[in-house]
Design a protein around this motif. Structure first.
Motif, PDB file in Angstrom:
ATOM      1  N   UNK A 160      12.112   5.210  -0.434  1.00 13.90           N
ATOM      2  CA  UNK A 160      10.902   5.042  -1.325  1.00 13.90           C
ATOM      3  C   UNK A 160      10.162   3.616  -0.949  1.00 13.90           C
ATOM      4  N   UNK A 161      10.767   2.821  -0.213  1.00 13.82           N
ATOM      5  CA  UNK A 161      10.298   1.559   0.208  1.00 13.82           C
ATOM      6  C   UNK A 161       8.751   1.633   0.781  1.00 13.82           C
ATOM      7  N   UNK A 162       7.907   1.017   0.215  1.00 14.05           N
ATOM      8  CA  UNK A 162       6.584   1.131   0.877  1.00 14.05           C
ATOM      9  C   UNK A 162       6.311  -0.199   1.594  1.00 14.05           C
ATOM     10  N   UNK A 163       5.826  -0.113   2.865  1.00 14.12           N
ATOM     11  CA  UNK A 163       5.886  -1.228   3.836  1.00 14.12           C
ATOM     12  C   UNK A 163       4.431  -1.179   4.167  1.00 14.12           C
ATOM     13  N   UNK A 164       3.896  -2.464   4.070  1.00 10.16           N
ATOM     14  CA  UNK A 164       2.524  -2.834   4.721  1.00 10.16           C
ATOM     15  C   UNK A 164       2.338  -2.964   6.091  1.00 10.16           C
ATOM     16  N   UNK A 165       3.418  -3.825   6.809  1.00  4.38           N
ATOM     17  CA  UNK A 165       3.612  -4.176   8.029  1.00  4.38           C
ATOM     18  C   UNK A 165       5.012  -3.826   8.580  1.00  4.38           C
ATOM     19  N   UNK A 166       5.241  -2.740   9.280  1.00  3.16           N
ATOM     20  CA  UNK A 166       6.316  -2.348   9.858  1.00  3.16           C
ATOM     21  C   UNK A 166       7.091  -3.398  10.775  1.00  3.16           C
ATOM     22  N   UNK A 167       6.220  -3.948  11.674  1.00  2.00           N
ATOM     23  CA  UNK A 167       6.839  -5.013  12.346  1.00  2.00           C
ATOM     24  C   UNK A 167       7.215  -6.375  11.527  1.00  2.00           C
ATOM     25  N   UNK A 168       6.512  -6.720  10.441  1.00  2.00           N
ATOM     26  CA  UNK A 168       7.303  -7.665  10.022  1.00  2.00           C
ATOM     27  C   UNK A 168       8.363  -7.130   9.096  1.00  2.00           C
ATOM     28  N   UNK A 169       8.537  -5.949   8.658  1.00  2.00           N
ATOM     29  CA  UNK A 169       9.533  -5.484   7.905  1.00  2.00           C
ATOM     30  C   UNK A 169      10.781  -5.339   8.790  1.00  2.00           C
ATOM     31  N   UNK A 170      10.580  -4.774  10.233  1.00  2.00           N
ATOM     32  CA  UNK A 170      11.641  -4.465  11.155  1.00  2.00           C
ATOM     33  C   UNK A 170      11.983  -6.014  11.483  1.00  2.00           C
ATOM     34  N   UNK A 171      11.081  -7.064  11.659  1.00  2.00           N
ATOM     35  CA  UNK A 171      11.523  -8.523  11.825  1.00  2.00           C
ATOM     36  C   UNK A 171      12.749  -8.944  10.869  1.00  2.00           C
ATOM     37  N   UNK A 172      12.370  -8.706   9.469  1.00  2.00           N
ATOM     38  CA  UNK A 172      12.995  -8.852   8.448  1.00  2.00           C
ATOM     39  C   UNK A 172      14.577  -8.402   8.688  1.00  2.00           C
ATOM     40  N   UNK A 173      14.646  -7.018   8.876  1.00  2.00           N
ATOM     41  CA  UNK A 173      15.903  -6.193   8.994  1.00  2.00           C
ATOM     42  C   UNK A 173      16.787  -6.825   9.992  1.00  2.00           C
ATOM     43  N   UNK A 174      16.187  -7.046  11.384  1.00  2.00           N
ATOM     44  CA  UNK A 174      16.560  -7.689  12.358  1.00  2.00           C
ATOM     45  C   UNK A 174      17.321  -8.943  12.173  1.00  2.00           C
ATOM     46  N   UNK A 175      16.552  -9.891  11.467  1.00  2.00           N
ATOM     47  CA  UNK A 175      17.088 -11.172  11.196  1.00  2.00           C
ATOM     48  C   UNK A 175      18.222 -11.220  10.313  1.00  2.00           C
ATOM     49  N   UNK A 176      18.132 -10.174   9.219  1.00  2.00           N
ATOM     50  CA  UNK A 176      19.159 -10.260   8.121  1.00  2.00           C
ATOM     51  C   UNK A 176      20.608  -9.821   8.772  1.00  2.00           C
ATOM     52  N   UNK A 177      20.505  -8.937   9.841  1.00  2.00           N
ATOM     53  CA  UNK A 177      21.813  -8.357  10.453  1.00  2.00           C
ATOM     54  C   UNK A 177      22.182  -9.608  11.323  1.00  2.00           C
ATOM     55  N   UNK A 178      21.174 -10.393  12.024  1.00  2.00           N
ATOM     56  CA  UNK A 178      21.873 -11.383  12.908  1.00  2.00           C
ATOM     57  C   UNK A 178      22.333 -12.692  11.982  1.00  2.00           C
TER      58      UNK A 178
ATOM     59  N   UNK B 296       0.805  -1.158  -0.030  1.00  2.00           N
ATOM     60  CA  UNK B 296      -0.058  -0.098   0.098  1.00  2.00           C
ATOM     61  C   UNK B 296       0.923   1.333   0.208  1.00  2.00           C
ATOM     62  N   UNK B 297       0.568   2.184  -0.957  1.00  2.00           N
ATOM     63  CA  UNK B 297       1.164   3.446  -0.990  1.00  2.00           C
ATOM     64  C   UNK B 297       0.835   4.131   0.375  1.00  2.00           C
ATOM     65  N   UNK B 298      -0.293   4.138   0.932  1.00  2.00           N
ATOM     66  CA  UNK B 298      -0.754   4.844   2.181  1.00  2.00           C
ATOM     67  C   UNK B 298       0.315   4.450   3.337  1.00  2.00           C
ATOM     68  N   UNK B 299       1.223   3.635   3.441  1.00  2.00           N
ATOM     69  CA  UNK B 299       1.688   3.100   4.327  1.00  2.00           C
ATOM     70  C   UNK B 299       3.362   3.675   4.457  1.00  2.00           C
ATOM     71  N   UNK B 300       3.559   4.675   3.626  1.00  2.00           N
ATOM     72  CA  UNK B 300       4.871   5.158   3.592  1.00  2.00           C
ATOM     73  C   UNK B 300       4.923   6.254   4.612  1.00  2.00           C
ATOM     74  N   UNK B 301       6.324   6.139   5.023  1.00  2.00           N
ATOM     75  CA  UNK B 301       6.675   7.440   6.101  1.00  2.00           C
ATOM     76  C   UNK B 301       7.665   8.284   5.309  1.00  2.00           C
ATOM     77  N   UNK B 302       7.176   9.475   5.517  1.00  2.00           N
ATOM     78  CA  UNK B 302       8.048  10.527   4.685  1.00  2.00           C
ATOM     79  C   UNK B 302       8.844  11.362   5.828  1.00  2.00           C
ATOM     80  N   UNK B 303      10.041  11.023   5.823  1.00  2.00           N
ATOM     81  CA  UNK B 303      10.926  11.725   6.990  1.00  2.00           C
ATOM     82  C   UNK B 303      11.372  13.144   6.299  1.00  2.00           C
ATOM     83  N   UNK B 304      11.077  14.189   6.591  1.00  2.00           N
ATOM     84  CA  UNK B 304      11.478  15.130   6.255  1.00  2.00           C
ATOM     85  C   UNK B 304      13.143  15.548   6.616  1.00  2.00           C
ATOM     86  N   UNK B 305      13.856  16.143   5.532  1.00  2.00           N
ATOM     87  CA  UNK B 305      15.177  16.513   5.817  1.00  2.00           C
ATOM     88  C   UNK B 305      15.498  17.319   7.044  1.00  2.00           C
ATOM     89  N   UNK B 306      14.624  18.074   7.391  1.00  2.00           N
ATOM     90  CA  UNK B 306      14.686  18.951   8.609  1.00  2.00           C
ATOM     91  C   UNK B 306      14.771  18.102   9.891  1.00  2.00           C
TER      92      UNK B 306
END
Length: 261
Positions: A226-244, A122-132
């Motif tokens: 630009x990565x669009x994420x539907x489930x931040x917890x699942x995505x975070x899980x994947x990142x943590x797992x990759x680091x481990x 979903x496009x609506x799940x994107x977080x926009x982090x401003x440069x400021x």
């Protein structure tokens, strides 16, 4: 690929062990469960059970899998199994390898489950982090819920980060609240760290904190790019797992070099 005993296909496994495999399956199901029919889920769960001897790998015949479902009182057809396999391959959950007998004739397939990768939905799940919000790689304590694309729509019933359980390190809480000023979100993200490192007895609280901070910053950076994420917890899980996983591989290399010397 030649047909053979399941032990012959150990090298195809994508997982450290059965626990690692089950963790990834749980995350896949968060994203994909609704995409399969009830009968297809029965077929998929049976295939998962048959993929336990070598974590994430199965070389059983389709008819064997179908019969196993029947014996368990879950009657499904061969066509249901094949439909499930097509969907699983489409979503990236499975890779199917064809095998041949010694005489060159086709034999049964080898099914290899893949490590979890968050589905972009979903496009609506994107977080926009401003440069400021950035200061030398860190982030100001701006409440990003004011941006149009924030994944969590705030309302009067949301309790902010000040209600976070004290078991969550303050440094992690203070970073996450810049983007998700909601105690439930912060606690759930920390729970991912706790679960992923539960059996890593050598991990200290400081190690967990550093892992949590690095993983969260990587998640925000990816979404900012630009990565669009539907489930931040699942995505975070994947990142943590990759680091481990990388840490595990590096440890093996160091042990090998030490032994070789």
């Amino acid at each position: 690929m030649k047909a053979g005993n399941i032990e012959q296909f150990k090298h195809l496994s994508q997982f450290r062990d059965l626990k690692d495999f089950n963790n990834h399956i749980e995350q896949w199901m968060i994203d994909l469960k609704q995409k399969f029919t009830k009968s297809e889920l029965i077929a998929l769960k049976r295939l998962i059970r048959f993929s336990a001897k070598v974590a994430g790998v199965c070389n059983a015949k389709i008819q064997t899998l179908v019969s196993a479902c029947h014996e368990a009182g879950q009657e499904i057809s061969r066509s249901t199994y094949e439909r499930m396999l097509r969907k699983a391959k489409k979503f990236g959950l499975l890779i199917v390898y064809n095998t041949k007998k010694e005489n060159g004739k086709q034999s049964h397939n080898v099914y290899v489950f893949q490590r979890y990768q968050s589905q972009i939905v979903s496009d609506s799940s994107t977080i926009d982090v401003p440069e400021s919000a950035k200061i030398d790689g860190a982030y100001k304590t701006n409440n990003l819920s004011k941006t149009n694309n924030h994944i969590n729509k705030r309302n009067e019933n949301v309790l902010d980060a000040s209600y976070t359980n004290n078991r969550v390190p303050a440094e992690f809480r203070d970073l996450v609240k810049c983007f998700y000023d909601d105690y439930k979100t912060i606690e759930e993200l920390w729970k991912v760290i706790y679960i992923q490192t539960y059996y890593l007895s050598y991990y200290t609280q400081q190690d967990r904190l550093e892992l949590a901070l690095d993983s969260f910053k990587q998640m925000v950076r990816n979404i900012k790019q630009g990565r669009k994420v539907h489930n931040i917890f699942g995505y975070y899980w994947g990142i943590v797992g990759a680091i481990l996983d990388r840490e595990y591989v590096n440890t093996l290399h160091e042990m090998y070099e030490e032994y070789a010397s």
